[in-house]
Design a protein around this motif. Structure first.
Motif, PDB file in Angstrom:
ATOM      1  N   LEU A 185       0.818  -1.214   0.000  1.00 60.37           N
ATOM      2  CA  LEU A 185       0.000   0.000   0.000  1.00 60.37           C
ATOM      3  C   LEU A 185       0.850   1.263   0.000  1.00 60.37           C
ATOM      4  O   LEU A 185       0.396   2.323  -0.458  1.00 60.37           O
ATOM      5  CB  LEU A 185      -0.937   0.006   1.219  1.00 60.37           C
ATOM      6  CG  LEU A 185      -2.154  -0.914   1.161  1.00 60.37           C
ATOM      7  CD1 LEU A 185      -2.911  -0.875   2.482  1.00 60.37           C
ATOM      8  CD2 LEU A 185      -3.075  -0.519   0.014  1.00 60.37           C
ATOM      9  N   GLY A 186       2.073   1.179   0.503  1.00 58.76           N
ATOM     10  CA  GLY A 186       2.933   2.350   0.551  1.00 58.76           C
ATOM     11  C   GLY A 186       3.608   2.688  -0.757  1.00 58.76           C
ATOM     12  O   GLY A 186       4.261   3.727  -0.857  1.00 58.76           O
ATOM     13  N   ILE A 187       3.499   1.839  -1.762  1.00 56.59           N
ATOM     14  CA  ILE A 187       4.115   2.120  -3.053  1.00 56.59           C
ATOM     15  C   ILE A 187       3.282   3.166  -3.787  1.00 56.59           C
ATOM     16  O   ILE A 187       2.052   3.054  -3.851  1.00 56.59           O
ATOM     17  CB  ILE A 187       4.219   0.828  -3.888  1.00 56.59           C
ATOM     18  CG1 ILE A 187       5.072  -0.210  -3.154  1.00 56.59           C
ATOM     19  CG2 ILE A 187       4.809   1.120  -5.261  1.00 56.59           C
ATOM     20  CD1 ILE A 187       5.143  -1.538  -3.863  1.00 56.59           C
ATOM     21  N   PRO A 188       3.899   4.201  -4.347  1.00 54.92           N
ATOM     22  CA  PRO A 188       3.140   5.213  -5.087  1.00 54.92           C
ATOM     23  C   PRO A 188       2.354   4.599  -6.245  1.00 54.92           C
ATOM     24  O   PRO A 188       2.864   3.739  -6.980  1.00 54.92           O
ATOM     25  CB  PRO A 188       4.223   6.176  -5.588  1.00 54.92           C
ATOM     26  CG  PRO A 188       5.372   5.979  -4.654  1.00 54.92           C
ATOM     27  CD  PRO A 188       5.334   4.548  -4.247  1.00 54.92           C
ATOM     28  N   THR A 189       1.127   5.050  -6.400  1.00 57.14           N
ATOM     29  CA  THR A 189       0.264   4.513  -7.444  1.00 57.14           C
ATOM     30  C   THR A 189       0.770   4.845  -8.837  1.00 57.14           C
ATOM     31  O   THR A 189       0.540   4.085  -9.786  1.00 57.14           O
ATOM     32  CB  THR A 189      -1.161   5.065  -7.260  1.00 57.14           C
ATOM     33  OG1 THR A 189      -1.570   4.877  -5.900  1.00 57.14           O
ATOM     34  CG2 THR A 189      -2.147   4.342  -8.162  1.00 57.14           C
ATOM     35  N   ALA A 202      -0.764  -8.087 -14.404  1.00 55.32           N
ATOM     36  CA  ALA A 202      -0.672  -8.087 -12.948  1.00 55.32           C
ATOM     37  C   ALA A 202       0.609  -8.766 -12.462  1.00 55.32           C
ATOM     38  O   ALA A 202       1.271  -8.279 -11.535  1.00 55.32           O
ATOM     39  CB  ALA A 202      -1.897  -8.774 -12.347  1.00 55.32           C
ATOM     40  N   TRP A 203       0.979  -9.899 -13.069  1.00 54.72           N
ATOM     41  CA  TRP A 203       2.182 -10.597 -12.642  1.00 54.72           C
ATOM     42  C   TRP A 203       3.431  -9.782 -12.945  1.00 54.72           C
ATOM     43  O   TRP A 203       4.384  -9.779 -12.156  1.00 54.72           O
ATOM     44  CB  TRP A 203       2.276 -11.965 -13.311  1.00 54.72           C
ATOM     45  CG  TRP A 203       1.375 -12.984 -12.690  1.00 54.72           C
ATOM     46  CD1 TRP A 203       0.226 -13.504 -13.212  1.00 54.72           C
ATOM     47  CD2 TRP A 203       1.560 -13.613 -11.409  1.00 54.72           C
ATOM     48  NE1 TRP A 203      -0.322 -14.415 -12.342  1.00 54.72           N
ATOM     49  CE2 TRP A 203       0.469 -14.506 -11.229  1.00 54.72           C
ATOM     50  CE3 TRP A 203       2.520 -13.517 -10.407  1.00 54.72           C
ATOM     51  CZ2 TRP A 203       0.320 -15.285 -10.090  1.00 54.72           C
ATOM     52  CZ3 TRP A 203       2.375 -14.289  -9.267  1.00 54.72           C
ATOM     53  CH2 TRP A 203       1.289 -15.161  -9.116  1.00 54.72           C
ATOM     54  N   GLN A 204       3.471  -9.123 -14.067  1.00 56.42           N
ATOM     55  CA  GLN A 204       4.620  -8.287 -14.396  1.00 56.42           C
ATOM     56  C   GLN A 204       4.736  -7.102 -13.457  1.00 56.42           C
ATOM     57  O   GLN A 204       5.842  -6.724 -13.048  1.00 56.42           O
ATOM     58  CB  GLN A 204       4.517  -7.824 -15.852  1.00 56.42           C
ATOM     59  CG  GLN A 204       4.698  -8.948 -16.871  1.00 56.42           C
ATOM     60  CD  GLN A 204       4.432  -8.493 -18.291  1.00 56.42           C
ATOM     61  OE1 GLN A 204       3.742  -7.480 -18.509  1.00 56.42           O
ATOM     62  NE2 GLN A 204       4.938  -9.222 -19.270  1.00 56.42           N
ATOM     63  N   ARG A 208       8.140  -7.062 -11.290  1.00 59.18           N
ATOM     64  CA  ARG A 208       9.112  -6.080 -11.762  1.00 59.18           C
ATOM     65  C   ARG A 208       8.968  -4.705 -11.109  1.00 59.18           C
ATOM     66  O   ARG A 208       9.943  -3.954 -11.058  1.00 59.18           O
ATOM     67  CB  ARG A 208       8.996  -5.938 -13.277  1.00 59.18           C
ATOM     68  CG  ARG A 208       9.280  -7.229 -14.036  1.00 59.18           C
ATOM     69  CD  ARG A 208       9.181  -7.016 -15.544  1.00 59.18           C
ATOM     70  NE  ARG A 208       9.431  -8.253 -16.271  1.00 59.18           N
ATOM     71  CZ  ARG A 208       9.409  -8.346 -17.604  1.00 59.18           C
ATOM     72  NH1 ARG A 208       9.165  -7.261 -18.348  1.00 59.18           N
ATOM     73  NH2 ARG A 208       9.648  -9.510 -18.203  1.00 59.18           N
ATOM     74  N   ILE A 209       7.772  -4.388 -10.628  1.00 57.55           N
ATOM     75  CA  ILE A 209       7.549  -3.052 -10.067  1.00 57.55           C
ATOM     76  C   ILE A 209       7.440  -3.093  -8.551  1.00 57.55           C
ATOM     77  O   ILE A 209       8.146  -2.354  -7.841  1.00 57.55           O
ATOM     78  CB  ILE A 209       6.289  -2.413 -10.688  1.00 57.55           C
ATOM     79  CG1 ILE A 209       6.394  -2.351 -12.210  1.00 57.55           C
ATOM     80  CG2 ILE A 209       6.067  -1.020 -10.105  1.00 57.55           C
ATOM     81  CD1 ILE A 209       7.555  -1.526 -12.712  1.00 57.55           C
ATOM     82  N   CYS A 210       6.577  -3.959  -8.051  1.00 57.65           N
ATOM     83  CA  CYS A 210       6.234  -3.912  -6.621  1.00 57.65           C
ATOM     84  C   CYS A 210       7.220  -4.664  -5.737  1.00 57.65           C
ATOM     85  O   CYS A 210       7.623  -4.150  -4.684  1.00 57.65           O
ATOM     86  CB  CYS A 210       4.821  -4.456  -6.416  1.00 57.65           C
ATOM     87  SG  CYS A 210       3.534  -3.443  -7.185  1.00 57.65           S
TER      88      CYS A 210
END
Length: 299
Positions: A185-189, A202-204, A208-210
């Motif tokens: 939740l703390g990751i910027p949208t 969603a998996w990528q 790779r991002i989250c």
């Protein structure tokens, strides 16, 4: 005839310069002393039992274990207590079993808690608040209330007296799932939205991002999982029956006999069981502190 020195000309402060004030002594506030007192009391309460166990494990036959006041520094220090523990019980077998259970628990929590936390924190689906409430409620249920049901379930699956049965109830814990949820939740949208624009599914976005943004919290989950599985005593004692499958906490129970009980050997076994926890925490200390301070926000 005495001569007098000419009067010294007064020193003038340059124009525009502020006069130099005399240094003032810093006064210690009463709150600072109170904070140090609280920290010392916490240190005594938390580290006191550990120091006493270490002292007890190093005491020799000439030391009186029951003298008043107790003596923290041994007068007859020795390492024979650790040697006696290694001779009386198969410590290496028990340690290997505990490491296998810990590896299963750590891997299960990293994979399952991370994916569940991502689903609760980043994905949009109808029953997400209900699922979050279920995990919160699961934290409030004590182990003693469900341990019989766990044993009946494991027995029906034919997994009794196996190391996988020891690790199965701890493969994912509600606390770790909620920790990962808060981290995601703390990751910027905006970061995830940019990935969606680039066509990431969603998996990528998850891999790779989250996930790179929450490595610190993943280390926190790994440490909590290792400590919980390594120190667990009640569940392995119930589900295991053969000595070859005993974990270290259960195997150390052999040091307490019916007619013989040496506190020195029990303390030495406790220190042996504590060493892997200290080593594991020291290896991940940097990531652990970063995970507690930063959560899921990076840069």
């Amino acid at each position: 005839m005495t001569t007098t020195a000419p009067p010294r000309a007064p020193e003038h402060t340059p124009v525009g310069a502020a006069p130099v004030a005399a240094p003032r002594r810093r006064r210690r506030r009463p709150g600072t002393a109170l904070r140090y007192l609280v920290l010392v009391l916490m240190l005594v309460l938390l580290a006191g039992p550990l120091l006493w166990q270490l002292s007890l494990s190093l005491k020799g036959p000439a030391d009186d274990l029951y003298q008043r006041p107790p003596q923290l520094i041994p007068s007859d220090p020795t390492l024979d207590n650790f040697t006696s523990v290694l001779q009386q019980i198969p410590v290496l077998t028990f340690v290997g079993n505990s490491f296998l259970v810990a590896a299963l628990v750590i891997g299960g929590n990293i994979v399952l808690a991370t994916t569940a936390g991502f689903a609760l924190g980043r994905l949009r689906w109808r029953l997400r608040p209900v699922a979050t409430g279920v995990f919160v409620a699961a934290m409030l249920v004590p182990l003693e209330a469900i341990i019989i049901s766990q044993f009946l379930l494991v027995r029906s699956m034919g997994l009794t007296d196996t190391l996988f049965a020891v690790a199965l109830p701890m493969l994912v814990t509600p606390l770790n799932v909620l920790l990962m949820r808060n981290a995601f939740l703390g990751i910027p949208t905006e970061m995830e939205e940019a990935a969606v624009i680039d066509g990431a599914n969603a998996w990528q976005r998850f891999l790779r991002i989250c996930v790179p943004q929450v490595k610190g919290v993943i280390s926190v989950v790994a440490i909590f999982s290792f400590v919980g599985s390594w120190n667990d005593f009640l569940w392995p004692l119930i589900v295991l029956t053969s000595e070859d499958n005993y974990t270290l906490t259960v195997g150390l129970n052999y040091l307490r006999g019916t007619f013989y009980d040496d506190p020195r050997l029990i303390a030495a076994g406790t220190i042996i069981a504590l060493i892997p926890i200290i080593v594991f925490f020291m290896a991940l200390q940097r990531y652990f502190m970063r995970g507690l301070e930063q959560g899921g926000i990076k840069g």
